[in-house]
Design an enzyme around this catalytic site. Structure first.
Site, PDB file in Angstrom:
ATOM      1  N   ASN A   8       0.860  -1.186   0.000  1.00  0.00           N
ATOM      2  CA  ASN A   8       0.000   0.000   0.000  1.00  0.00           C
ATOM      3  C   ASN A   8       0.895   1.235   0.000  1.00  0.00           C
ATOM      4  O   ASN A   8       1.484   1.582   1.020  1.00  0.00           O
ATOM      5  CB  ASN A   8      -0.904  -0.020   1.239  1.00  0.00           C
ATOM      6  CG  ASN A   8      -1.767   1.223   1.351  1.00  0.00           C
ATOM      7  OD1 ASN A   8      -1.924   1.976   0.400  1.00  0.00           O
ATOM      8  ND2 ASN A   8      -2.343   1.424   2.527  1.00  0.00           N
ATOM      9  N   LYS A  10      -0.001   4.271  -0.231  1.00  0.00           N
ATOM     10  CA  LYS A  10      -0.662   5.433   0.372  1.00  0.00           C
ATOM     11  C   LYS A  10      -0.470   6.660  -0.536  1.00  0.00           C
ATOM     12  O   LYS A  10      -0.489   6.515  -1.761  1.00  0.00           O
ATOM     13  CB  LYS A  10      -0.166   5.641   1.792  1.00  0.00           C
ATOM     14  CG  LYS A  10      -0.344   4.380   2.657  1.00  0.00           C
ATOM     15  CD  LYS A  10      -0.066   4.599   4.111  1.00  0.00           C
ATOM     16  CE  LYS A  10      -0.264   3.303   4.871  1.00  0.00           C
ATOM     17  NZ  LYS A  10      -0.079   3.468   6.337  1.00  0.00           N
ATOM     18  N   HIS A  95      -9.527   1.121   5.306  1.00  0.00           N
ATOM     19  CA  HIS A  95      -8.257   1.300   6.006  1.00  0.00           C
ATOM     20  C   HIS A  95      -8.466   2.279   7.153  1.00  0.00           C
ATOM     21  O   HIS A  95      -9.277   3.203   7.067  1.00  0.00           O
ATOM     22  CB  HIS A  95      -7.198   1.822   5.039  1.00  0.00           C
ATOM     23  CG  HIS A  95      -5.809   1.787   5.587  1.00  0.00           C
ATOM     24  ND1 HIS A  95      -5.335   2.728   6.476  1.00  0.00           N
ATOM     25  CD2 HIS A  95      -4.785   0.910   5.382  1.00  0.00           C
ATOM     26  CE1 HIS A  95      -4.087   2.436   6.792  1.00  0.00           C
ATOM     27  NE2 HIS A  95      -3.730   1.340   6.150  1.00  0.00           N
ATOM     28  N   GLU A  97      -6.880   4.712   8.166  1.00  0.00           N
ATOM     29  CA  GLU A  97      -6.675   6.122   7.812  1.00  0.00           C
ATOM     30  C   GLU A  97      -7.890   6.691   7.101  1.00  0.00           C
ATOM     31  O   GLU A  97      -8.222   7.867   7.266  1.00  0.00           O
ATOM     32  CB  GLU A  97      -5.406   6.250   6.960  1.00  0.00           C
ATOM     33  CG  GLU A  97      -4.155   5.972   7.775  1.00  0.00           C
ATOM     34  CD  GLU A  97      -2.950   5.541   6.961  1.00  0.00           C
ATOM     35  OE1 GLU A  97      -1.902   5.273   7.575  1.00  0.00           O
ATOM     36  OE2 GLU A  97      -3.056   5.460   5.714  1.00  0.00           O
ATOM     37  N   GLU A 162      -5.181  -4.848  10.822  1.00  0.00           N
ATOM     38  CA  GLU A 162      -4.160  -3.834  11.041  1.00  0.00           C
ATOM     39  C   GLU A 162      -4.393  -3.163  12.394  1.00  0.00           C
ATOM     40  O   GLU A 162      -5.243  -2.278  12.505  1.00  0.00           O
ATOM     41  CB  GLU A 162      -4.213  -2.771   9.943  1.00  0.00           C
ATOM     42  CG  GLU A 162      -3.731  -3.252   8.599  1.00  0.00           C
ATOM     43  CD  GLU A 162      -3.317  -2.094   7.705  1.00  0.00           C
ATOM     44  OE1 GLU A 162      -2.180  -2.113   7.223  1.00  0.00           O
ATOM     45  OE2 GLU A 162      -4.120  -1.167   7.527  1.00  0.00           O
ATOM     46  N   GLY A 168       2.787   2.302  11.277  1.00  0.00           N
ATOM     47  CA  GLY A 168       3.746   3.392  11.161  1.00  0.00           C
ATOM     48  C   GLY A 168       4.658   3.594  12.354  1.00  0.00           C
ATOM     49  O   GLY A 168       5.448   4.534  12.388  1.00  0.00           O
ATOM     50  N   SER A 207       3.389  -2.145  10.448  1.00  0.00           N
ATOM     51  CA  SER A 207       4.852  -2.112  10.612  1.00  0.00           C
ATOM     52  C   SER A 207       5.507  -3.445  10.268  1.00  0.00           C
ATOM     53  O   SER A 207       6.428  -3.903  10.949  1.00  0.00           O
ATOM     54  CB  SER A 207       5.225  -1.686  12.044  1.00  0.00           C
ATOM     55  OG  SER A 207       4.785  -0.366  12.305  1.00  0.00           O
TER      56      SER A 207
END
Length: 247
Positions: A8, A10, A95, A97, A162, A168, A207
């Site tokens: 991904n 992003k 996701h 985000e 996730e 991250g 991560s």
């Protein structure tokens, strides 16, 4: 079962960067026979540009979102049919985000998933708990509700777990945490979809890198990885594919 490694990107990747990354990825993966399935999910702006290269190399092309409607007055949005028109095969939905920054609800994710399936895409539906939910002991309850609300009846796709608290940070969930959640997700999928739930692929994301991937991929019920930062450099991404089960 062959595992799948999904990158991904992003909101990263201008044209020159995208070309260089894919060229490097294609060259490295050409040496892997057999290999796990590989999917690359660049931003919308690079989909048409990269589709021919990825198809020739046997790498799947994915997008990072789609709208629930086939067309209409939705400025700035992209429909699932538009993605198919470009040669896209997969789409990431829900996701964390998107859920946080665009206030997407489980219902929104479910509607997008239906649209993706109807268009012939394979949806990769993301679920996961934040740090507060984890600290409160609500990890499984949170993920269970997300699965119930985000996956439609007759779901044909992939689920990506996730943990938001790991994305991250450079620190993946522990092997035991992943094993416990993967087993819980598998049980929930079977509860919702019966025997079909036994074959839905479950990915881990959060991560994932070359240092921890060999601990993550052998975990029971983990069928691959959804990779963020490590997918932005070929020499960081390819070791994850090498570590994955190829048959």
């Amino acid at each position: 079962m062959k595992q799948i490694i999904v990158g991904n990107w992003k909101m990263n990747g201008l044209s020159a960067d995208a070309d260089a990354l894919v060229d490097g990825l294609v060259a490295e993966l050409a040496t892997l026979t057999p290999r796990a399935d590989v999917v690359v999910c660049p931003p919308f702006t690079q989909l048409a540009r990269l589709a021919p290269k990825l198809k020739q190399a046997g790498i799947g092309l994915g997008a990072q979102d789609c709208h629930k409607d086939r067309s209409g007055a939705h400025t700035g949005d992209i429909s699932a049919l538009m993605l198919v028109d470009l040669g896209v095969e997969y789409v990431i939905l829900g996701h964390s985000e998107r859920r946080a920054e665009h206030h997407e609800l489980d219902e929104t994710v479910r509607e997008k998933t239906v649209a993706a399936m109807q268009a012939g895409l394979t949806p990769i539906v993301c679920v996961g708990e934040n740090d507060d939910q984890r600290s409160a002991g609500d990890s499984q309850a949170t993920v269970g509700w997300q699965l119930e609300g985000s996956l439609p009846q007759g779901f044909k796709g992939i689920v990506a777990y996730e943990p938001i608290w790991a994305i991250g940070t450079g620190q993946a969930a522990s092997q035991q945490d992943i094993a416990d959640m993967a087993a819980f997700i598998r049980a929930e999928l079977v509860r919702q979809f019966g025997d079909a739930g036994k074959t839905i692929q479950i990915l881990y994301g959060g991560s994932v890198n070359a240092r921890n991937v060999t601990d993550i991929l052998p975990v029971e019920h983990v069928d691959g990885a959804l990779v963020g930062n490590a997918s932005l450099k070929a020499d960081a991404f390819v070791p994850l594919v090498r570590a994955a089960r190829a048959s």
